[in-house]
Scaffold this active site. Structure first.
Site, PDB file in Angstrom:
ATOM      1  N   ARG A   1       0.849  -1.190   0.000  1.00 50.80           N
ATOM      2  CA  ARG A   1       0.000   0.000   0.000  1.00 50.80           C
ATOM      3  C   ARG A   1       0.877   1.229   0.000  1.00 50.80           C
ATOM      4  O   ARG A   1       2.097   1.144   0.192  1.00 50.80           O
ATOM      5  CB  ARG A   1      -0.906   0.025   1.245  1.00 50.80           C
ATOM      6  CG  ARG A   1      -0.129  -0.014   2.562  1.00 50.80           C
ATOM      7  CD  ARG A   1      -0.937   0.486   3.731  1.00 50.80           C
ATOM      8  NE  ARG A   1      -0.262   0.311   5.007  1.00 50.80           N
ATOM      9  CZ  ARG A   1       0.678   1.098   5.498  1.00 50.80           C
ATOM     10  NH1 ARG A   1       1.114   2.126   4.782  1.00 50.80           N
ATOM     11  NH2 ARG A   1       1.226   0.872   6.680  1.00 50.80           N
TER      12      ARG A   1
ATOM     13  N   LEU B   1      -8.225   1.731   5.389  1.00 48.85           N
ATOM     14  CA  LEU B   1      -8.124   2.667   6.507  1.00 48.85           C
ATOM     15  C   LEU B   1      -8.006   1.942   7.836  1.00 48.85           C
ATOM     16  O   LEU B   1      -8.388   0.770   7.968  1.00 48.85           O
ATOM     17  CB  LEU B   1      -9.323   3.620   6.524  1.00 48.85           C
ATOM     18  CG  LEU B   1     -10.722   3.035   6.698  1.00 48.85           C
ATOM     19  CD1 LEU B   1     -11.081   2.867   8.160  1.00 48.85           C
ATOM     20  CD2 LEU B   1     -11.757   3.941   6.019  1.00 48.85           C
TER      21      LEU B   1
ATOM     22  N   GLY C   1       2.079   4.831   1.768  1.00 50.36           N
ATOM     23  CA  GLY C   1       2.246   5.264   3.154  1.00 50.36           C
ATOM     24  C   GLY C   1       3.432   4.628   3.848  1.00 50.36           C
ATOM     25  O   GLY C   1       3.955   3.596   3.435  1.00 50.36           O
TER      26      GLY C   1
ATOM     27  N   CYS D   1       3.195   7.304  10.079  1.00 49.12           N
ATOM     28  CA  CYS D   1       3.008   7.726   8.688  1.00 49.12           C
ATOM     29  C   CYS D   1       4.101   8.671   8.205  1.00 49.12           C
ATOM     30  O   CYS D   1       3.942   9.362   7.192  1.00 49.12           O
ATOM     31  CB  CYS D   1       1.632   8.362   8.489  1.00 49.12           C
ATOM     32  SG  CYS D   1       0.259   7.315   9.002  1.00 49.12           S
TER      33      CYS D   1
END
Length: 239
Positions: free
Chosen positions: A92, A175, A94, A192
Site C-alpha cells: 500500500r 483505513l 504510506g 506515517c
C-alpha cells in the site's frame, strides 16, 4: 452504480496477517468478476456473490506495518520487535504505522473503473466516510486536511490513517480507525512519517470508551451512503 451490491466480511478480532489473506482472496474474486460472471472464482471464495467487497477486522495483536516506502532499518525493527509487536510489510502507499486491538481496519475491494472514480476521489471518499461516522458519534471536530495529508484529523492528531493500493483499477488496503487503541504504541515510531503530528482515538476525543463493535454499524451506514451501494453480509470465507 446506484444500489450495486458490496459484500461485507466481518472478521472480528483476527491477526493482521489473516485479514490480509482474506483481502487477497477477495481481490481475486473482484478480478474474476470483471472477467465475467461465469469465470472461476467470481464472488468472494466460499459462495457466489458480488465482485466488490469490504473486509472489516480488529487486529488481535500489536503489529507495526509499513507501505511501499519507509521500511524500518534493522536496528529499529529489532527494537520494535523487542516490545512485543509483530512487523509486516504491506502493499500500500504510506509509511510505517501501528495496528492493534481497539482499532477498526477496513479493506474495501472496489472496482474504480466501474464506479468511474479516480484514485484521488476514492481517497477523498474514504475520508468522507469516516467524517460521516464521526458526525454520527457526535465528534464534530474531525476534519480532513488538504493534500499531501491524508486521513481524518482532530487538530494536529490523526484519528484515522488511510493507505491504499490500486492495481488495474481495483482497490485494496484502506483505513485504520483508532477506536479505543492503546496510543502509547505510536510513541515508538513516527506515524506515517509525519514529524510533529500526534495520534488520537474516538475514545479520547469523545471522553468515553468506544469499541470497534460500537462503530461497526455507523461505519456500514456511512459506507453505504458514500459508495451508493447495497451491503450483502457474508461469513468469513475461510482458508
Amino acid at each position: 452504480m446506484s444500489g450495486a451490491p458490496v459484500r461485507v466480511l466481518r472478521l472480528g478480532l483476527r491477526p493482521y496477517a489473516e485479514a490480509l489473506r482474506v483481502q487477497e482472496r477477495c481481490l481475486g474474486a473482484a478480478r474474476a468478476a470483471r472477467a465475467g460472471p461465469g469465470s472461476p472464482g467470481s464472488g468472494c471464495p466460499g459462495s457466489p456473490g458480488p465482485g466488490e467487497s469490504v473486509v472489516l477486522s480488529e487486529p488481535a495483536e500489536p503489529v507495526y506495518a509499513w507501505g511501499l516506502r519507509g521500511a524500518p532499518e534493522a536496528a529499529a525493527a529489532a527494537r520494535l520487535r523487542a516490545r512485543g509487536a509483530g512487523l509486516a510489510a504491506a502493499r500500500r502507499g504510506g509509511r510505517i504505522t501501528f495496528h492493534g486491538p481497539g482499532q477498526l481496519l477496513a479493506f474495501p475491494v472496489l472496482d474504480l473503473r466501474r464506479r468511474r472514480l479516480p484514485l484521488r476521489g476514492y481517497v477523498a471518499a474514504l475520508e468522507a466516510l469516516v467524517l460521516r461516522l464521526c458526525r454520527r458519534l457526535g465528534l464534530a471536530a474531525a476534519r480532513a486536511l488538504p493534500p499531501p495529508f491524508t486521513g481524518v484529523w482532530v487538530g494536529d492528531s490523526k484519528l484515522c490513517a488511510i493507505g491504499v493500493h490500486c492495481g488495474n483499477h481495483i482497490t485494496s488496503h484502506g483505513l485504520a480507525l483508532n477506536c479505543c487503541t492503546d496510543l502509547t504504541w505510536f510513541d515508538h515510531i513516527v506515524p506515517c512519517g509525519l514529524e510533529g503530528k500526534g495520534v488520537t482515538s474516538l475514545s479520547r476525543e469523545l471522553g468515553r470508551h468506544v469499541t470497534v463493535d460500537h462503530v461497526l454499524q455507523p461505519f456500514l451506514d456511512s459506507f453505504q451512503e458514500v459508495f451508493d451501494c447495497t451491503l450483502v453480509f457474508s461469513e468469513d470465507p475461510g482458508d
